[in-house]
Design a protein around this motif. Structure first.
Motif, PDB file in Angstrom:
ATOM      1  N   VAL A 252       0.819  -0.955  -0.336  1.00  0.00           N
ATOM      2  CA  VAL A 252      -0.256   0.160   0.226  1.00  0.00           C
ATOM      3  C   VAL A 252       0.934   1.303   0.044  1.00  0.00           C
ATOM      4  O   VAL A 252       2.075   1.723   1.041  1.00  0.00           O
ATOM      5  N   VAL A 253       0.739   2.561  -1.227  1.00  0.00           N
ATOM      6  CA  VAL A 253       1.363   3.720  -0.756  1.00  0.00           C
ATOM      7  C   VAL A 253       0.209   4.344  -0.746  1.00  0.00           C
ATOM      8  O   VAL A 253      -1.268   4.257  -1.935  1.00  0.00           O
ATOM      9  N   PHE A 254       0.588   5.559  -0.238  1.00  0.00           N
ATOM     10  CA  PHE A 254      -0.171   7.086   0.001  1.00  0.00           C
ATOM     11  C   PHE A 254       0.162   7.878  -0.747  1.00  0.00           C
ATOM     12  O   PHE A 254       2.096   7.893  -0.886  1.00  0.00           O
ATOM     13  N   PHE A 255      -0.654   8.791  -1.553  1.00  0.00           N
ATOM     14  CA  PHE A 255      -0.444  10.021  -1.664  1.00  0.00           C
ATOM     15  C   PHE A 255      -0.578  11.026  -1.110  1.00  0.00           C
ATOM     16  O   PHE A 255      -1.991  11.397  -1.190  1.00  0.00           O
ATOM     17  N   ASP A 256       0.279  11.744  -0.910  1.00  0.00           N
ATOM     18  CA  ASP A 256       0.058  13.197  -0.142  1.00  0.00           C
ATOM     19  C   ASP A 256       1.349  14.372   0.299  1.00  0.00           C
ATOM     20  O   ASP A 256       2.408  13.791  -1.381  1.00  0.00           O
ATOM     21  N   THR A 257       1.301  15.487  -0.105  1.00  0.00           N
ATOM     22  CA  THR A 257       2.378  16.108   0.449  1.00  0.00           C
ATOM     23  C   THR A 257       3.030  16.009   1.597  1.00  0.00           C
ATOM     24  O   THR A 257       2.848  15.398   2.356  1.00  0.00           O
ATOM     25  N   SER A 258       4.505  17.262   1.851  1.00  0.00           N
ATOM     26  CA  SER A 258       4.974  16.568   3.086  1.00  0.00           C
ATOM     27  C   SER A 258       4.828  17.038   4.044  1.00  0.00           C
ATOM     28  O   SER A 258       4.981  16.600   5.234  1.00  0.00           O
ATOM     29  N   GLU A 259       3.533  17.777   4.172  1.00  0.00           N
ATOM     30  CA  GLU A 259       3.334  18.848   4.772  1.00  0.00           C
ATOM     31  C   GLU A 259       1.790  17.727   5.257  1.00  0.00           C
ATOM     32  O   GLU A 259       1.211  18.132   6.025  1.00  0.00           O
ATOM     33  N   LEU A 260       1.381  16.956   4.774  1.00  0.00           N
ATOM     34  CA  LEU A 260      -0.029  16.550   4.727  1.00  0.00           C
ATOM     35  C   LEU A 260      -1.409  17.168   4.566  1.00  0.00           C
ATOM     36  O   LEU A 260      -2.062  17.245   5.268  1.00  0.00           O
ATOM     37  N   ALA A 261      -0.744  17.585   3.878  1.00  0.00           N
ATOM     38  CA  ALA A 261      -2.145  18.878   3.446  1.00  0.00           C
ATOM     39  C   ALA A 261      -3.537  18.672   2.873  1.00  0.00           C
ATOM     40  O   ALA A 261      -4.600  18.797   3.807  1.00  0.00           O
ATOM     41  N   LEU A 262      -2.895  16.772   2.395  1.00  0.00           N
ATOM     42  CA  LEU A 262      -4.370  16.608   1.570  1.00  0.00           C
ATOM     43  C   LEU A 262      -5.065  16.012   2.674  1.00  0.00           C
ATOM     44  O   LEU A 262      -6.685  16.188   3.363  1.00  0.00           O
ATOM     45  N   ASP A 263      -4.003  15.231   3.957  1.00  0.00           N
ATOM     46  CA  ASP A 263      -4.577  14.980   5.360  1.00  0.00           C
ATOM     47  C   ASP A 263      -5.792  15.654   6.503  1.00  0.00           C
ATOM     48  O   ASP A 263      -6.811  15.405   6.576  1.00  0.00           O
ATOM     49  N   LYS A 264      -5.121  16.843   6.118  1.00  0.00           N
ATOM     50  CA  LYS A 264      -5.731  17.562   6.841  1.00  0.00           C
ATOM     51  C   LYS A 264      -7.203  18.130   6.320  1.00  0.00           C
ATOM     52  O   LYS A 264      -7.778  19.066   6.689  1.00  0.00           O
ATOM     53  N   GLN A 265      -7.178  18.373   4.878  1.00  0.00           N
ATOM     54  CA  GLN A 265      -8.442  18.416   4.333  1.00  0.00           C
ATOM     55  C   GLN A 265      -9.222  17.222   3.979  1.00  0.00           C
ATOM     56  O   GLN A 265     -10.509  17.747   3.842  1.00  0.00           O
ATOM     57  N   GLY A 266      -9.030  16.074   4.858  1.00  0.00           N
ATOM     58  CA  GLY A 266      -9.710  15.064   4.731  1.00  0.00           C
ATOM     59  C   GLY A 266      -9.649  13.860   3.725  1.00  0.00           C
ATOM     60  O   GLY A 266     -10.540  13.290   3.372  1.00  0.00           O
ATOM     61  N   LEU A 267      -8.807  14.980   2.602  1.00  0.00           N
ATOM     62  CA  LEU A 267      -8.596  13.093   2.189  1.00  0.00           C
ATOM     63  C   LEU A 267      -7.329  12.459   1.650  1.00  0.00           C
ATOM     64  O   LEU A 267      -6.301  12.532   2.489  1.00  0.00           O
ATOM     65  N   VAL A 268      -7.480  11.263   1.465  1.00  0.00           N
ATOM     66  CA  VAL A 268      -6.787  10.408   1.182  1.00  0.00           C
ATOM     67  C   VAL A 268      -6.109   9.325   0.004  1.00  0.00           C
ATOM     68  O   VAL A 268      -7.859   9.700  -1.273  1.00  0.00           O
ATOM     69  N   VAL A 269      -5.213   9.259  -0.852  1.00  0.00           N
ATOM     70  CA  VAL A 269      -5.233   9.260  -1.864  1.00  0.00           C
ATOM     71  C   VAL A 269      -4.278   8.115  -1.980  1.00  0.00           C
ATOM     72  O   VAL A 269      -2.980   8.369  -1.323  1.00  0.00           O
ATOM     73  N   ARG A 270      -4.181   6.815  -2.492  1.00  0.00           N
ATOM     74  CA  ARG A 270      -4.083   5.779  -2.346  1.00  0.00           C
ATOM     75  C   ARG A 270      -4.176   5.084  -3.236  1.00  0.00           C
ATOM     76  O   ARG A 270      -5.016   4.319  -4.195  1.00  0.00           O
ATOM     77  N   ALA A 271      -2.873   3.516  -3.428  1.00  0.00           N
ATOM     78  CA  ALA A 271      -2.468   2.425  -3.969  1.00  0.00           C
ATOM     79  C   ALA A 271      -2.091   1.560  -3.311  1.00  0.00           C
ATOM     80  O   ALA A 271      -1.919   1.592  -2.917  1.00  0.00           O
ATOM     81  N   ARG A 272      -2.532   0.415  -4.390  1.00  0.00           N
ATOM     82  CA  ARG A 272      -2.487  -0.826  -3.806  1.00  0.00           C
ATOM     83  C   ARG A 272      -1.967  -1.776  -4.915  1.00  0.00           C
ATOM     84  O   ARG A 272      -2.359  -1.610  -5.776  1.00  0.00           O
ATOM     85  N   ARG A 273      -0.779  -2.388  -4.936  1.00  0.00           N
ATOM     86  CA  ARG A 273      -1.111  -3.922  -4.961  1.00  0.00           C
ATOM     87  C   ARG A 273      -0.927  -5.142  -4.740  1.00  0.00           C
ATOM     88  O   ARG A 273      -0.995  -5.526  -3.251  1.00  0.00           O
TER      89      ARG A 273
END
Length: 260
Positions: free
Chosen positions: A59-80
């Motif tokens: 599992v890999v998440f994608f965000d900014t280094s400051e976790l800006a998406l997380d602070k906005q309630g967004l989760v962007v993720r991909a899986r193998r």
């Protein structure tokens, strides 16, 4: 000494009404809990889980280094996923089901679900896309743009809810994380459970147990699951540490340390 079941949180009448409204508007309910690390080995034994039956994932998440998406309630993720194709997800939480556009509710791969765990709950909206095998590996290796992991519909969903002008191409990879996922059905429970063991680069682990149920059955299933785990002396009263929260916090801290 047998473990005691955690006392369910007490909700005010207003909070209970809000929870019931969310459940009514959702597609499903997923009941979750995490097992404290010091009790994971005994829980695996008590529940008869065989790790050799588990499916391997990354599992890999994608965000900014400051976790800006997380602070906005967004989760962007991909899986193998071992032996299967990859997938990607854009998730928004919290949401109110009745406020979501009808067009997105009808989309293939879109789910509104209430995640309930000891001490709280959240309603989330998830838009999922199946991918070819090795699509995520190619993106992590720099051979495929990260934004190409996400469909046009996912990109539009992301754009509708992100703030600050952030684009998918601006995000950094947080991971991957090795995951073992096991589906099993204990005879004296009579319902399928899912166990996910997430192992982080520092060797720490999160073991999550979950079961998904229909919206009309949520409270009954929660009571049955709580009683079952207590009968197996599985410790469920520890502090809840969600796998996503731990992953984001871990990799953001690692990046900050590397930056000096």
């Amino acid at each position: 000494m047998p473990a005691k079941a955690a006392t369910p949180p007490t909700f005010s009448g207003q909070e209970l009404a809000k929870l019931l409204a969310l459940i009514k508007g959702a597609d499903s309910v997923e009941l979750k809990l995490t097992i404290p690390e010091q009790h994971q080995r005994s829980a695996v034994a008590a529940l008869g889980m065989d790790p050799l039956d588990a499916e391997i994932r990354q599992v890999v998440f994608f965000d900014t280094s400051e976790l800006a998406l997380d602070k906005q309630g967004l989760v962007v993720r991909a899986r193998r996923i071992q032996g299967r194709g990859d997938d990607s997800v854009v998730k928004l939480r919290p949401v109110v089901p009745g406020e979501l556009p009808a067009r997105i509710r009808k989309s293939t791969g879109f789910r509104v679900e209430v995640d309930a765990l000891p001490g709280g709950y959240v309603c989330s909206a998830t838009l999922k896309r199946p991918l070819d095998r090795d699509a995520v590996r190619a993106a992590l290796g720099g051979d495929r743009p990260v934004r190409k992991l996400f469909s046009k519909e996912q990109r539009a969903f992301f754009a509708d809810h992100v703030e600050g002008g952030i684009e998918l191409g601006d995000l950094v990879a947080l991971g991957p994380i090795l995951v073992l996922k096991l589906r099993f059905t204990p005879k004296d429970l009579g319902r399928r459970l899912v166990a996910e063991l997430w192992t982080y680069p520092d060797g720490s682990r999160v073991l999550e147990l979950s079961t998904r149920c229909g919206t009309a059955d949520a409270f009954q299933v929660a009571a049955e699951m709580r009683a079952f785990l207590a009968s197996r002396s599985v410790e469920i009263s520890g502090e809840q540490e969600t796998k996503t929260r731990k992953a984001l916090t871990y990799f953001a801290r690692t990046m900050a340390d590397a930056a000096g």
